[in-house]
Design a protein around this motif. Structure first.
Motif, mmCIF file in Angstrom:
data_model
loop_
_atom_site.group_PDB
_atom_site.id
_atom_site.type_symbol
_atom_site.label_atom_id
_atom_site.label_comp_id
_atom_site.label_asym_id
_atom_site.label_seq_id
_atom_site.Cartn_x
_atom_site.Cartn_y
_atom_site.Cartn_z
ATOM 1 N N ASN A 53 -40.110 -36.193 21.602
ATOM 2 C CA ASN A 53 -39.831 -37.624 21.660
ATOM 3 C C ASN A 53 -39.057 -38.011 22.916
ATOM 4 O OD1 ASN A 53 -40.417 -39.981 20.534
ATOM 5 N ND2 ASN A 53 -38.828 -39.952 18.942
ATOM 6 N N GLY A 54 -39.247 -37.264 23.972
ATOM 7 C CA GLY A 54 -38.568 -37.556 25.233
ATOM 8 C C GLY A 54 -38.888 -36.472 26.246
ATOM 9 N N VAL A 55 -38.436 -36.678 27.493
ATOM 10 C CA VAL A 55 -38.736 -35.691 28.544
ATOM 11 C C VAL A 55 -37.557 -34.739 28.785
ATOM 12 C CG1 VAL A 55 -40.484 -37.066 29.738
ATOM 13 C CG2 VAL A 55 -38.078 -37.392 30.332
ATOM 14 N N ARG A 56 -36.397 -35.066 28.193
ATOM 15 C CA ARG A 56 -35.204 -34.207 28.359
ATOM 16 C C ARG A 56 -35.537 -32.770 27.926
ATOM 17 N NH1 ARG A 56 -29.430 -35.020 27.933
ATOM 18 N NH2 ARG A 56 -29.722 -37.242 27.595
ATOM 19 N N GLY A 57 -35.035 -31.822 28.716
ATOM 20 C CA GLY A 57 -35.215 -30.415 28.350
ATOM 21 C C GLY A 57 -36.517 -29.819 28.845
ATOM 22 N N PHE A 58 -37.292 -30.580 29.609
ATOM 23 C CA PHE A 58 -38.538 -29.996 30.132
ATOM 24 C C PHE A 58 -38.170 -28.925 31.166
ATOM 25 C CE2 PHE A 58 -42.345 -29.946 32.910
ATOM 26 C CZ PHE A 58 -43.256 -29.538 31.946
ATOM 27 N N PRO A 59 -38.736 -27.693 31.008
ATOM 28 C CA PRO A 59 -38.299 -26.579 31.871
ATOM 29 C C PRO A 59 -38.660 -26.771 33.352
ATOM 30 C CG PRO A 59 -40.023 -25.896 30.309
ATOM 31 C CD PRO A 59 -39.691 -27.302 29.987
ATOM 32 N N ASP A 60 -37.851 -26.195 34.200
ATOM 33 C CA ASP A 60 -38.067 -26.153 35.659
ATOM 34 C C ASP A 60 -38.173 -27.526 36.309
ATOM 35 O OD1 ASP A 60 -38.152 -23.373 35.448
ATOM 36 O OD2 ASP A 60 -40.307 -23.431 34.984
ATOM 37 N N ILE B 276 -48.641 -32.101 34.250
ATOM 38 C CA ILE B 276 -48.685 -33.284 33.379
ATOM 39 C C ILE B 276 -49.037 -32.948 31.928
ATOM 40 C CG2 ILE B 276 -49.888 -35.491 33.004
ATOM 41 C CD1 ILE B 276 -47.644 -35.428 35.174
ATOM 42 N N GLU B 277 -50.007 -32.036 31.762
ATOM 43 C CA GLU B 277 -50.426 -31.685 30.392
ATOM 44 C C GLU B 277 -49.240 -31.124 29.593
ATOM 45 O OE1 GLU B 277 -52.808 -32.550 28.172
ATOM 46 O OE2 GLU B 277 -53.863 -32.962 30.018
ATOM 47 N N GLN B 278 -48.497 -30.176 30.201
ATOM 48 C CA GLN B 278 -47.346 -29.590 29.505
ATOM 49 C C GLN B 278 -46.257 -30.635 29.250
ATOM 50 O OE1 GLN B 278 -49.056 -27.509 31.958
ATOM 51 N NE2 GLN B 278 -47.772 -25.677 32.098
ATOM 52 N N LEU B 279 -46.055 -31.498 30.243
ATOM 53 C CA LEU B 279 -45.017 -32.521 30.093
ATOM 54 C C LEU B 279 -45.364 -33.485 28.958
ATOM 55 C CD1 LEU B 279 -42.393 -33.803 31.073
ATOM 56 C CD2 LEU B 279 -43.687 -35.044 32.809
ATOM 57 N N LYS B 280 -46.635 -33.821 28.867
ATOM 58 C CA LYS B 280 -47.059 -34.739 27.797
ATOM 59 C C LYS B 280 -46.841 -34.081 26.427
ATOM 60 C CE LYS B 280 -49.142 -38.394 26.038
ATOM 61 N NZ LYS B 280 -48.450 -39.686 25.998
ATOM 62 N N ARG C 288 -38.418 -43.174 28.255
ATOM 63 C CA ARG C 288 -37.332 -43.919 27.605
ATOM 64 C C ARG C 288 -35.991 -43.205 27.662
ATOM 65 N NH1 ARG C 288 -39.509 -48.012 24.031
ATOM 66 N NH2 ARG C 288 -41.675 -47.550 23.590
ATOM 67 N N ASP C 289 -36.021 -41.858 27.509
ATOM 68 C CA ASP C 289 -34.762 -41.116 27.397
ATOM 69 C C ASP C 289 -34.235 -40.628 28.750
ATOM 70 O OD1 ASP C 289 -36.864 -39.267 27.739
ATOM 71 O OD2 ASP C 289 -35.695 -37.663 26.818
ATOM 72 N N GLY C 290 -34.947 -40.920 29.832
ATOM 73 C CA GLY C 290 -34.521 -40.448 31.139
ATOM 74 C C GLY C 290 -35.745 -40.078 31.977
ATOM 75 N N ALA C 291 -35.487 -39.342 33.062
ATOM 76 C CA ALA C 291 -36.610 -38.986 33.939
ATOM 77 C C ALA C 291 -36.554 -37.508 34.287
ATOM 78 C CB ALA C 291 -36.548 -39.810 35.211
ATOM 79 N N VAL C 292 -37.733 -36.945 34.559
ATOM 80 C CA VAL C 292 -37.771 -35.574 35.085
ATOM 81 C C VAL C 292 -38.348 -35.618 36.489
ATOM 82 C CG1 VAL C 292 -37.755 -34.117 33.027
ATOM 83 C CG2 VAL C 292 -39.888 -35.214 33.720
ATOM 84 N N TYR C 293 -37.860 -34.682 37.304
ATOM 85 C CA TYR C 293 -38.179 -34.722 38.724
ATOM 86 C C TYR C 293 -38.415 -33.307 39.235
ATOM 87 C CZ TYR C 293 -37.885 -36.151 43.568
ATOM 88 O OH TYR C 293 -38.190 -36.397 44.877
ATOM 89 N N ARG C 294 -39.501 -33.132 39.953
ATOM 90 C CA ARG C 294 -39.747 -31.831 40.601
ATOM 91 C C ARG C 294 -40.593 -32.079 41.854
ATOM 92 N NH1 ARG C 294 -43.507 -27.419 37.858
ATOM 93 N NH2 ARG C 294 -41.919 -27.214 36.238
#
Ligand code: NAD
Length: 468
Positions: free
Chosen positions: A277-284, A266-270, A254-260
């Motif tokens: 409450n969003g994917v923003r700020g997920f490292p690397d 996936i486990e860490q991202l979840k 909902r808040d955007g997308a992460v790309y690598r």
């Protein structure tokens, strides 16, 4: 997408396929229309005020009973959306050969606006209304979770139904998607995502179907972009990456997308999504605020797993995937579907790809009606006979089973093994049928049209044999 255009799209898709199925006069219209929709407005006193809630339960078809389909809680739910989803349930169950008609329900609320105890009160009132009007019962209408609802919602519904019908020995079969401790089945939560994995695996086993995409028949290292890391998207992403070696290069939320490019864990991202409450700020990983723009990034497999209307006329021409696997219901509009086809994108349709949920719901419903867990009678018997066979082989050959293999061979199947095996079998069987139905003398149909043709023929036959 507003429900009206979603319903129109489902109808148009139906009509495109129905004209290819020989049927008696008027049957096509009988199958297409929604049998009945119950509109309910009810009040619940919360926070010192009386709040009025609006909900629906649509029964699209009862060519077999009970009718089956989820209940969603969403602020933008409307009657047409519910009817479109109910129709999809009819076609999905018919395609898979499940003994269910099609139904769907919704409550027009944002669950995030309410505390758990408030949601419980609202759900119990909604259940009373549904039960009183025969829109919830083990033999007539069996809901399941969908967007905004979960296991807990199903427990409240079961409990309320049991109060209403204390003498119904099959009461637990009134809804599916319950937790194990309340009559559920192993593997129901993962079922739809697991089914997405099995559907994609099956496509990759059919080299003739896969050939036009130019992809090699090995899933390992295939790049995948997923929209929605909820129940369906998370499990699909997890299994495709952990079991099949796919690289999940993009996740849209909902808040955007992460790309690598190398693949996202996936486990860490979840966990990050749950905590923040969003994917923003997920490292690397690169973050893109306009999440939907990632739908058109280059990848091998695009999995829309969030909501309907994700791929429209506006972006279909720019989709840069070889395969679109529709994990959500109705993620591609009718026009967008035609554009994808004309561009050679292979679309695995929703009524097939996300059928895992209703398949395992079927297992759960049967388990509730038989009052016995799957595998209970056979498990130890199989272990004993396998052990005898292993001892005989060891005595005859003078060598013993390698340790790891012995365990796998000797252990009897647990419920989760049987559920996954049954799910895999049904997904494979349906794929075979779709693949066969595509190829006609008049040329090859797309997978969606073929899937609808199978479903429509089955419903038509069911109506015909009862003399309709
Ligand atoms: P869910 O609520 O668990 O997950 C949906 C996810 O999509 C959430 O993480 C949400 O944040 C995200 N999302 C919502 N809107 C978005 C947007 N605009 N852009 C990006 N992400 C967005 O729901 P679910 O149960 O996983 O269902 C997803 C889809 O799959 C729905 O279309 C549903 O009808 C369909 N489906 C679900 C099941 C099931 O068993 N749960 C079965 C069949 C089909």
């Amino acid at each position: 997408m507003a429900g009206k255009s979603f319903l129109r799209d489902v109808d148009r898709q139906f009509e495109a396929a129905a004209q290819l199925v020989p049927m008696q006069d008027g049957m096509s219209e009988k199958i297409r229309v929604c049998n009945a929709t119950y509109v309910v407005r009810f009040g619940v006193r919360l926070r010192g005020h009386m709040h009025t809630f609006l909900g629906w339960r649509a029964v699209h078809s009862t060519h077999v009973s009970p009718a089956k389909g989820g209940i969603r809680y969403a602020p933008d739910a409307d009657q047409e959306e519910v009817e479109a989803l109910a129709a999809l349930m009819t076609y999905k169950s018919a395609l898979l050969g499940l003994p269910f008609g099609g139904s769907k329900g919704a409550l027009q609320i944002n669950p995030a606006d309410w505390q758990q105890d408030e949601l419980e009160k609202i759900t119990r009132r909604f259940t009373q209304e549904l039960t009183r009007h025969s829109f919830l019962s083990p033999s007539q209408n069996v809901p399941a979770p969908d967007m905004g609802t979960n296991e807990r919602t199903m427990v409240w519904m079961t409990d309320e139904y049991r109060r209403w019908a204390p003498n119904d020995i099959n009461a637990f079969a009134c809804v599916t998607g319950k937790p194990l401790a309340a009559g559920g089945i192993e593997g129901r939560i993962e079922a739809t995502g697991r089914g997405v994995q099995y559907a994609i695996r099956e496509l990759f086993r059919h080299e003739e179907d896969l050939a036009p995409t130019g992809l090699s028949p090995d899933l390992a290292d295939k790049s995948v972009i997923i929209q929605g890391l909820g129940n369906v998207g998370y499990h699909a992403a997890k299994f495709l990456s952990e079991d099949d070696g796919c690289r999940i290069i993009g996740v849209i939320e909902r808040d955007g997308a992460v790309y690598r490019e190398q693949g996202l864990p996936i486990e860490q991202l979840k966990q990050h999504l749950n905590t923040n409450n969003g994917v923003r700020g997920f490292p690397d990983a690169a973050f893109v605020a306009d999440g939907a723009s990632i739908l058109t990034r280059r990848c091998d497999i695009l999995i829309p797993a969030a909501m309907e209307g994700a791929i429209t006329e506006a972006n279909a021409g720019s989709i840069n995937a070889k395969i679109v696997a529709e994990a959500a219901n109705g993620p591609t509009t009718f026009e967008a579907d035609a554009i994808l086809r004309s561009r050679g994108v292979l679309v695995l349709p929703d009524l097939y790809v996300n059928a895992g949920g209703v398949i395992v719901s079927y297992f759960e419903w049967v388990k509730n009606l038989t009052h016995i867990p799957f595998g209970l009678m056979e498990r130890r018997h199989h272990e004993t006979s396998h052990r005898m066979l292993a001892h005989s082989l060891e005595a005859m050959t003078g060598t013993s089973f390698p340790d790891g293999q012995a365990r796998a061979f000797l252990d009897g199947a647990r419920e989760i093994d049987l559920v996954r095996s049954g799910l895999d079998d049904m997904m494979r069987g349906a794929y075979e049928e779709i693949s066969r139905a595509r190829k006609t003398d008049a040329g090859n149909h797309d997978m969606r049209t073929a899937a609808y043709m199978i479903a429509i023929r089955r419903v038509s036959e069911a109506y015909s044999v009862i003399g309709l």
